[in-house]
Design a protein around this motif. Structure first.
Motif, short mmCIF file in Angstrom:
data_model
loop_
_atom_site.label_atom_id
_atom_site.label_comp_id
_atom_site.label_asym_id
_atom_site.label_seq_id
_atom_site.Cartn_x
_atom_site.Cartn_y
_atom_site.Cartn_z
N ALA A 79 0.81 -1.21 0.00
CA ALA A 79 0.00 0.00 0.00
C ALA A 79 0.84 1.26 0.00
O ALA A 79 0.45 2.27 -0.57
CB ALA A 79 -0.93 0.00 1.21
N ILE A 80 2.00 1.23 0.65
CA ILE A 80 2.79 2.46 0.73
C ILE A 80 3.97 2.42 -0.23
O ILE A 80 4.80 3.32 -0.23
CB ILE A 80 3.28 2.71 2.17
CG1 ILE A 80 4.24 1.62 2.63
CG2 ILE A 80 2.12 2.84 3.12
CD1 ILE A 80 4.82 1.87 4.02
N GLY A 81 4.04 1.34 -1.05
CA GLY A 81 5.03 1.31 -2.10
C GLY A 81 6.45 1.10 -1.62
O GLY A 81 7.40 1.54 -2.25
N ALA A 82 6.64 0.38 -0.52
CA ALA A 82 7.99 0.13 -0.03
C ALA A 82 8.70 -0.82 -0.97
O ALA A 82 8.10 -1.59 -1.71
CB ALA A 82 7.93 -0.46 1.37
N GLN B 236 7.39 -8.41 3.49
CA GLN B 236 7.09 -7.12 4.09
C GLN B 236 8.20 -6.73 5.06
O GLN B 236 9.12 -7.50 5.33
CB GLN B 236 5.76 -7.19 4.83
CG GLN B 236 4.57 -7.55 3.95
CD GLN B 236 3.32 -7.86 4.74
OE1 GLN B 236 3.17 -7.42 5.87
NE2 GLN B 236 2.41 -8.62 4.15
N SER B 237 8.10 -5.53 5.58
CA SER B 237 9.03 -5.10 6.61
C SER B 237 8.85 -5.95 7.86
O SER B 237 7.79 -6.53 8.09
CB SER B 237 8.79 -3.63 6.96
OG SER B 237 8.98 -2.81 5.82
N GLY C 60 9.66 -10.11 14.86
CA GLY C 60 10.68 -9.49 14.02
C GLY C 60 10.87 -10.12 12.67
O GLY C 60 11.80 -9.78 11.95
N ASN C 61 9.98 -11.05 12.29
CA ASN C 61 10.01 -11.63 10.95
C ASN C 61 8.93 -10.96 10.11
O ASN C 61 8.46 -9.89 10.44
CB ASN C 61 9.86 -13.14 11.04
CG ASN C 61 11.02 -13.78 11.79
OD1 ASN C 61 12.17 -13.60 11.42
ND2 ASN C 61 10.72 -14.51 12.85
N ALA C 62 8.50 -11.58 9.01
CA ALA C 62 7.58 -10.88 8.11
C ALA C 62 6.78 -11.86 7.27
O ALA C 62 7.24 -12.97 6.96
CB ALA C 62 8.35 -9.94 7.19
N TRP C 63 5.56 -11.44 6.91
CA TRP C 63 4.74 -12.15 5.94
C TRP C 63 5.22 -11.81 4.52
O TRP C 63 5.85 -10.77 4.30
CB TRP C 63 3.28 -11.73 6.05
CG TRP C 63 2.59 -12.12 7.32
CD1 TRP C 63 2.25 -11.29 8.34
CD2 TRP C 63 2.15 -13.43 7.70
NE1 TRP C 63 1.61 -12.00 9.34
CE2 TRP C 63 1.53 -13.32 8.97
CE3 TRP C 63 2.19 -14.68 7.08
CZ2 TRP C 63 0.98 -14.40 9.64
CZ3 TRP C 63 1.65 -15.77 7.75
CH2 TRP C 63 1.05 -15.63 9.01
N THR C 64 4.87 -12.67 3.56
CA THR C 64 5.11 -12.31 2.17
C THR C 64 4.27 -11.09 1.82
O THR C 64 3.19 -10.87 2.37
CB THR C 64 4.74 -13.46 1.21
OG1 THR C 64 3.35 -13.75 1.35
CG2 THR C 64 5.56 -14.70 1.49
N GLN C 65 4.75 -10.30 0.88
CA GLN C 65 4.02 -9.08 0.50
C GLN C 65 2.65 -9.39 -0.07
O GLN C 65 1.69 -8.63 0.11
CB GLN C 65 4.84 -8.27 -0.51
CG GLN C 65 6.00 -7.52 0.10
CD GLN C 65 6.59 -6.49 -0.84
OE1 GLN C 65 5.90 -5.98 -1.73
NE2 GLN C 65 7.86 -6.18 -0.67
N THR C 66 2.52 -10.53 -0.78
CA THR C 66 1.25 -10.83 -1.43
C THR C 66 0.28 -11.61 -0.53
O THR C 66 -0.80 -12.00 -1.00
CB THR C 66 1.48 -11.61 -2.74
OG1 THR C 66 2.24 -12.79 -2.45
CG2 THR C 66 2.21 -10.75 -3.76
N THR C 67 0.63 -11.84 0.74
CA THR C 67 -0.28 -12.54 1.64
C THR C 67 -1.69 -11.94 1.66
O THR C 67 -2.68 -12.68 1.69
CB THR C 67 0.31 -12.57 3.07
OG1 THR C 67 1.42 -13.48 3.10
CG2 THR C 67 -0.72 -13.02 4.10
#
Length: 319
Positions: A31-34, A240-241, A275-282
């Motif tokens: 959404a924020i284009g990171a 994601q971050s 401190g880990n992350a989901w995939t961006q397309t989740t």
């Protein structure tokens, strides 16, 4: 029969800006284009027999690590807790959640506590997370993760210590919605509890308090759709971050998340939330598949919904 229980536990009723909201829901990076990132920690895990929970082991409960397979052929790993004072077959509970957590955290503590109270309990890692199988790592699916609960019921119903006519489900946070969705379809389950329930499909689709506009939703979907080309070209998903890393100015509930998932109280290296992350397309499938469409079909089986009186997520259970 549906009950909503509230308490005076402290929780934040925050007014969220869009950036903070979308970070919470898992759609922020798109959404924020990171920039796309590949998280090196998102690897399949090897099952360990070590006691690596964030809570102490009870001397009133027997514990064993188990594995079972869901309908999609994914091997799930769980912790089975049995009262050490037992005779005959007993009621059982499948326990899952929160969204982004692992069985060594809240769900395991719920499971062990309920085993102390006379239940056979199974806390499990959902597909693609923790010690369970599935690739890519750290992704989620409203369908597959609903199936994970049903697979846990499969396992419990085949266990010699379990009365298969007395199986219930507990879902915590984002897995509260999955639990309700599973029990709506799975008529073997006799009762369901959702504790601090999130409807993850609603919050990813519409934002907190349904605040995302159709234009914002379309923008997010457009960016997530384009991200699929990036992932396909790279042969691996972007992530994601990192979750629960504070930079200042976050709403109180995010501070509270950090104080659990990123401190010795609740940190676990396998948890997405630590401190880990989901995939961006989740978020893609969550934005396209509302999970609570049929929960009226749980009736006449009992449903218990539990929330803090001031919890920012209470409106999900009120709905």
């Amino acid at each position: 029969m549906t009950n909503l229980i509230t308490s005076n536990e402290p929780a934040a009723r925050a007014t969220l800006n869009r950036r903070a909201l979308l970070k919470m829901t898992g759609a922020s990076v798109a959404a924020i284009g990171a920039a796309s990132i590949i998280t090196p920690t998102a690897k399949a895990q090897t099952m360990t027999d070590d006691w690596d929970k964030v809570f102490p082991k009870s001397d009133r409960v027997d514990h064993e690590k188990v594995s079972f397979t869901n309908r999609y052929g994914i091997t799930l790993v769980g912790d089975l807790y049995l009262p050490n004072d037992r005779a005959g077959t007993m009621p059982a509970l499948a326990v899952g959640g929160p969204f982004g957590a692992v069985k060594e955290q809240s769900s395991g503590l719920y499971a062990q506590t309920m085993a102390e109270r006379g239940f056979v309990t199974l806390a499990f890692d959902p597909s693609f997370t923790g010690e369970s199988g599935g690739t890519p790592r750290n992704t989620a699916s409203p369908d597959i993760n609903t199936e994970d609960f049903m697979a846990a019921v499969d396992y419990l119903g085949l266990h010699d210590a379990v009365n298969r006519e007395r199986i219930g489900v507990i879902g915590i946070c984002g897995w509260g919605g999955m639990a309700l969705n599973a029990v709506a379809a799975d008529k073997r389950v006799k009762a369901v509890v959702a504790s601090t329930m999130y409807d993850m499909t609603r919050v990813m689709s519409k934002g907190y308090n349904d605040s995302v506009t159709p234009e914002q939703r379309a923008e997010t979907l457009a960016q997530l759709s384009r991200q699929r080309w990036e992932d396909a070209a790279n042969g691996a998903p972007a992530y994601q971050s990192a979750y629960n890393v504070l930079k200042g100015g976050e709403p109180q509930f995010m501070v509270d998340y950090h104080d659990y998932y990123m401190t010795p109280r609740g940190y676990h290296p396998r948890a997405v939330n630590s401190g880990n992350a989901w995939t961006q397309t989740t978020p893609l499938s969550f934005m396209n598949m509302p999970i609570l469409s049929y929960i009226a079909e749980i009736s006449p089986r009992p449903v218990l919904l539990i929330h803090g009186e001031k919890a920012h997520s209470r409106y999900f259970s009120e709905t």
